[in-house]
Design a protein around this motif. Sequence first.
Motif, PDB file in Angstrom:
ATOM      1  N   GLU A  16       0.815  -1.203   0.000  1.00  0.00           N
ATOM      2  CA  GLU A  16       0.000   0.000   0.000  1.00  0.00           C
ATOM      3  C   GLU A  16       0.855   1.262   0.000  1.00  0.00           C
ATOM      4  N   GLY A  17       0.511   2.194  -0.902  1.00  0.00           N
ATOM      5  CA  GLY A  17       1.251   3.451  -1.030  1.00  0.00           C
ATOM      6  C   GLY A  17       2.397   3.392  -2.006  1.00  0.00           C
ATOM      7  N   GLY A  18       2.742   2.213  -2.512  1.00  0.00           N
ATOM      8  CA  GLY A  18       3.840   2.066  -3.462  1.00  0.00           C
ATOM      9  C   GLY A  18       3.401   2.305  -4.883  1.00  0.00           C
ATOM     10  N   ALA A  19       4.361   2.340  -5.782  1.00  0.00           N
ATOM     11  CA  ALA A  19       4.090   2.606  -7.205  1.00  0.00           C
ATOM     12  C   ALA A  19       3.086   1.622  -7.795  1.00  0.00           C
ATOM     13  N   LEU A  20       3.115   0.376  -7.350  1.00  0.00           N
ATOM     14  CA  LEU A  20       2.176  -0.664  -7.795  1.00  0.00           C
ATOM     15  C   LEU A  20       1.614  -1.398  -6.584  1.00  0.00           C
ATOM     16  N   GLY A  21       1.256  -0.644  -5.566  1.00  0.00           N
ATOM     17  CA  GLY A  21       0.787  -1.225  -4.316  1.00  0.00           C
ATOM     18  C   GLY A  21      -0.479  -2.045  -4.486  1.00  0.00           C
ATOM     19  N   GLY A  61      11.376  -3.496 -22.107  1.00  0.00           N
ATOM     20  CA  GLY A  61       9.973  -3.306 -22.437  1.00  0.00           C
ATOM     21  C   GLY A  61       9.036  -3.475 -21.261  1.00  0.00           C
ATOM     22  N   HIS A  62       9.584  -3.708 -20.071  1.00  0.00           N
ATOM     23  CA  HIS A  62       8.784  -3.908 -18.862  1.00  0.00           C
ATOM     24  C   HIS A  62       8.160  -2.598 -18.374  1.00  0.00           C
ATOM     25  N   PHE A  63       8.902  -1.484 -18.504  1.00  0.00           N
ATOM     26  CA  PHE A  63       8.412  -0.170 -18.086  1.00  0.00           C
ATOM     27  C   PHE A  63       7.814   0.568 -19.281  1.00  0.00           C
ATOM     28  N   SER A  64       6.744   1.305 -19.017  1.00  0.00           N
ATOM     29  CA  SER A  64       6.127   2.095 -20.073  1.00  0.00           C
ATOM     30  C   SER A  64       5.472   3.333 -19.471  1.00  0.00           C
ATOM     31  N   ASP A  65       5.513   4.435 -20.229  1.00  0.00           N
ATOM     32  CA  ASP A  65       4.793   5.639 -19.817  1.00  0.00           C
ATOM     33  C   ASP A  65       3.289   5.469 -20.009  1.00  0.00           C
ATOM     34  N   THR A  66       2.903   4.503 -20.839  1.00  0.00           N
ATOM     35  CA  THR A  66       1.481   4.180 -21.048  1.00  0.00           C
ATOM     36  C   THR A  66       1.291   2.676 -20.827  1.00  0.00           C
ATOM     37  N   TRP A  73       4.362  -1.930 -17.302  1.00  0.00           N
ATOM     38  CA  TRP A  73       4.047  -1.346 -15.999  1.00  0.00           C
ATOM     39  C   TRP A  73       4.727   0.012 -15.867  1.00  0.00           C
ATOM     40  N   PRO A  74       4.221   0.871 -14.977  1.00  0.00           N
ATOM     41  CA  PRO A  74       4.974   2.092 -14.678  1.00  0.00           C
ATOM     42  C   PRO A  74       6.284   1.716 -13.974  1.00  0.00           C
ATOM     43  N   SER A  75       7.186   2.637 -13.935  1.00  0.00           N
ATOM     44  CA  SER A  75       8.459   2.409 -13.252  1.00  0.00           C
ATOM     45  C   SER A  75       8.208   1.979 -11.803  1.00  0.00           C
ATOM     46  N   HIS A  76       8.930   0.933 -11.365  1.00  0.00           N
ATOM     47  CA  HIS A  76       8.765   0.419 -10.001  1.00  0.00           C
ATOM     48  C   HIS A  76      10.018  -0.352  -9.594  1.00  0.00           C
ATOM     49  N   CYS A  77      10.235  -0.448  -8.302  1.00  0.00           N
ATOM     50  CA  CYS A  77      11.315  -1.258  -7.733  1.00  0.00           C
ATOM     51  C   CYS A  77      12.648  -1.014  -8.428  1.00  0.00           C
ATOM     52  N   VAL A  78      12.979   0.255  -8.604  1.00  0.00           N
ATOM     53  CA  VAL A  78      14.253   0.615  -9.227  1.00  0.00           C
ATOM     54  C   VAL A  78      15.369   0.424  -8.198  1.00  0.00           C
ATOM     55  N   ALA A  79      16.409  -0.280  -8.601  1.00  0.00           N
ATOM     56  CA  ALA A  79      17.528  -0.604  -7.718  1.00  0.00           C
ATOM     57  C   ALA A  79      18.008   0.619  -6.944  1.00  0.00           C
ATOM     58  N   GLY A  80      18.150   0.438  -5.646  1.00  0.00           N
ATOM     59  CA  GLY A  80      18.693   1.495  -4.799  1.00  0.00           C
ATOM     60  C   GLY A  80      17.690   2.537  -4.336  1.00  0.00           C
TER      61      GLY A  80
END
Length: 193
Positions: A16-21, A61-66, A73-80
């Motif tokens: 909950e509250g995360g980019a893809l919560g 191809g995993h991340f997309s602006d649309t 998916w939108p950007s998520h779980c980016v290292a660091g």
Amino acid sequence: MSRALFIIDVQNDFTEGGALGVAGGNAVAAGITALLAEHPDRYAHVFASRDWHDASGDNGGHFSDTPDYVDTWPSHCVAGTPGAEYNPALDTSAVDVHVRKGQGVPAYSIFEGTTTDDSDVADVLERLGVTQIDIAGIATDYCVRASALDAIATGRDVRVLADLVAGVAADSSAAALVELEAAGAEIVTGADE
């Protein structure tokens, strides 16, 4: 012969509250912590996976602006970043094998990742003599599903802890559990022994 627990992607961006919560993600984190505290000797080994995506590019191809929320998916779980870290309600002190996946490519299954010493997950399971795997985590209909199917394919006994998973959508999560049971997984709760 030993039993391992797979904790799949219990990360800030998936709770909950995360980019893809997903709804129930925080409860899954707390529930896994309680399970390990109440049954410290149940598992010979505890594996925990994290999406650990590259900061630049679309990660194959995993991340997309649309995003279509199926393959992109939108950007998520980016290292660091804080989103890639384990949820704070998950006590990782019992985890002895950490796995990172999705580095530059889409990856759903824990078997697509590597351990912190760059070992293959299947090789680690073999080396440790793991014959039984319990699976908990996020998301039932994506990474839990993929990890369980791959675990079944290795010939091990697999149980999905249905009270310790949370999914993106109710219908697809229920369908995933039906599919996993048909594939040979046992659907149980964390209290089952």
